[in-house]
Design a protein around this motif. Sequence first.
Motif, PDB file in Angstrom:
ATOM      1  N   LEU A 322       0.832  -1.242   0.130  1.00 55.38           N
ATOM      2  CA  LEU A 322       0.034  -0.090   0.095  1.00 55.38           C
ATOM      3  C   LEU A 322       0.685   1.146  -0.052  1.00 55.38           C
ATOM      4  N   ILE A 337      -5.705   1.801  -3.706  1.00 53.91           N
ATOM      5  CA  ILE A 337      -6.027   0.485  -3.340  1.00 53.91           C
ATOM      6  C   ILE A 337      -6.708  -0.233  -4.782  1.00 53.91           C
ATOM      7  N   TYR A 340      -3.480  -1.661  -5.887  1.00 51.66           N
ATOM      8  CA  TYR A 340      -2.928  -2.942  -5.188  1.00 51.66           C
ATOM      9  C   TYR A 340      -3.543  -4.241  -5.716  1.00 51.66           C
TER      10      TYR A 340
END
Length: 367
Positions: A322, A337, A340
């Motif tokens: 992150l 995110i 990710y």
Amino acid sequence: MAGFICERLGPGNNRTAGNGKRIEAKTYPLWTQFGSYRSIDYSTNQQVAGDPPMPAILLLGTGRRTGILIHPAHPPKLYLSSIGCLNPTSEIGPADPIDFWDSRRRVIALLDSLKTHAPAAFEHEVSSRIADASIVVEGEPTRQLAAPRRLAADVMSADTALLLPISKKSALVCAKWLMENFGDKIKNVTAGKSYKPKHLCAIVCQETAYKWIPWIGRHSTQTIVERAVFDASGDFPGAPRTAFPVNTKAFRDKYGKAFTDLLIEEANKTRRLQGWDDKPWVYKGYGLFQYDLQHVKTAEGFFVNKEWYSFDKCLGRVIEELDSKLTAQRGNLWKAIKAYNGTGSRAEQYMQNVKAFTEYCEEVTGP
């Protein structure tokens, strides 16, 4: 339950995301579903047509097509309410609207029948395989009725729907379990960060909770941590993978038999926990946050030393990822995110799901 199904025109295509066509002719396993559409505790409103959440069943094994459901056609676009999805109906013509209440009754009849057939899949509000239940899409249509041109604009992409692997109720169970067992550690590593415990819990809700929530009370916390070995993409039929390793053979060719056999055995330990037969497959996701096997090139020790057995190690990896994504995205948390998970429409859906889970988990973790 006898009747018809309304779907998009062909030819069927599972190879290209967002192609606007019907799904390919084949057999697809059926799963329970949660989000804007649900297989359990859907709306019972008999007055408002399309009151969410609506009943639905999820199809998997659809290649690059995501969010393919059996669900009622619903307002405001009754005729075709999502690309690639299947809308049960009585017999209709190309210019006829589907009756929402008729379509809804048919979906509920399917769900009731499936629940009688495989009640275990409906015990928990987590996306679950409905045992020995599949849908067979047989052949391309030989005669297609021409629909009015105006209907082409009345299509809503399934990608806009909230398709969650677990319900809000289960998300709260996930967050509570994480905070009760690892809360101090989660709070410590997120101190001063733009992401908070609610975000980490939300990522677990999206990544793995659908698998291990039914294990709570049946297996120890440590067993749940160790057995978070999931994702057979690249080897499971209908689940292609582009990142290294694209399949078990690719991994064996680069890393050899001993390392490959170690990971196959770890995958099979998880399979046995679920009552499944062994498979000669290397799984691709490790730990509650699902550290992907593509990272073996730079973090081989995590996998060969089975470091996902340690929640601390898993936590360290997700924080590292992150932080890296946040830097690359110039501090934009939601873009980080999304990154990710990757890129494209699936990563966008991932980010939207994590947003929803973050709101749920905040009830447990606080802001």
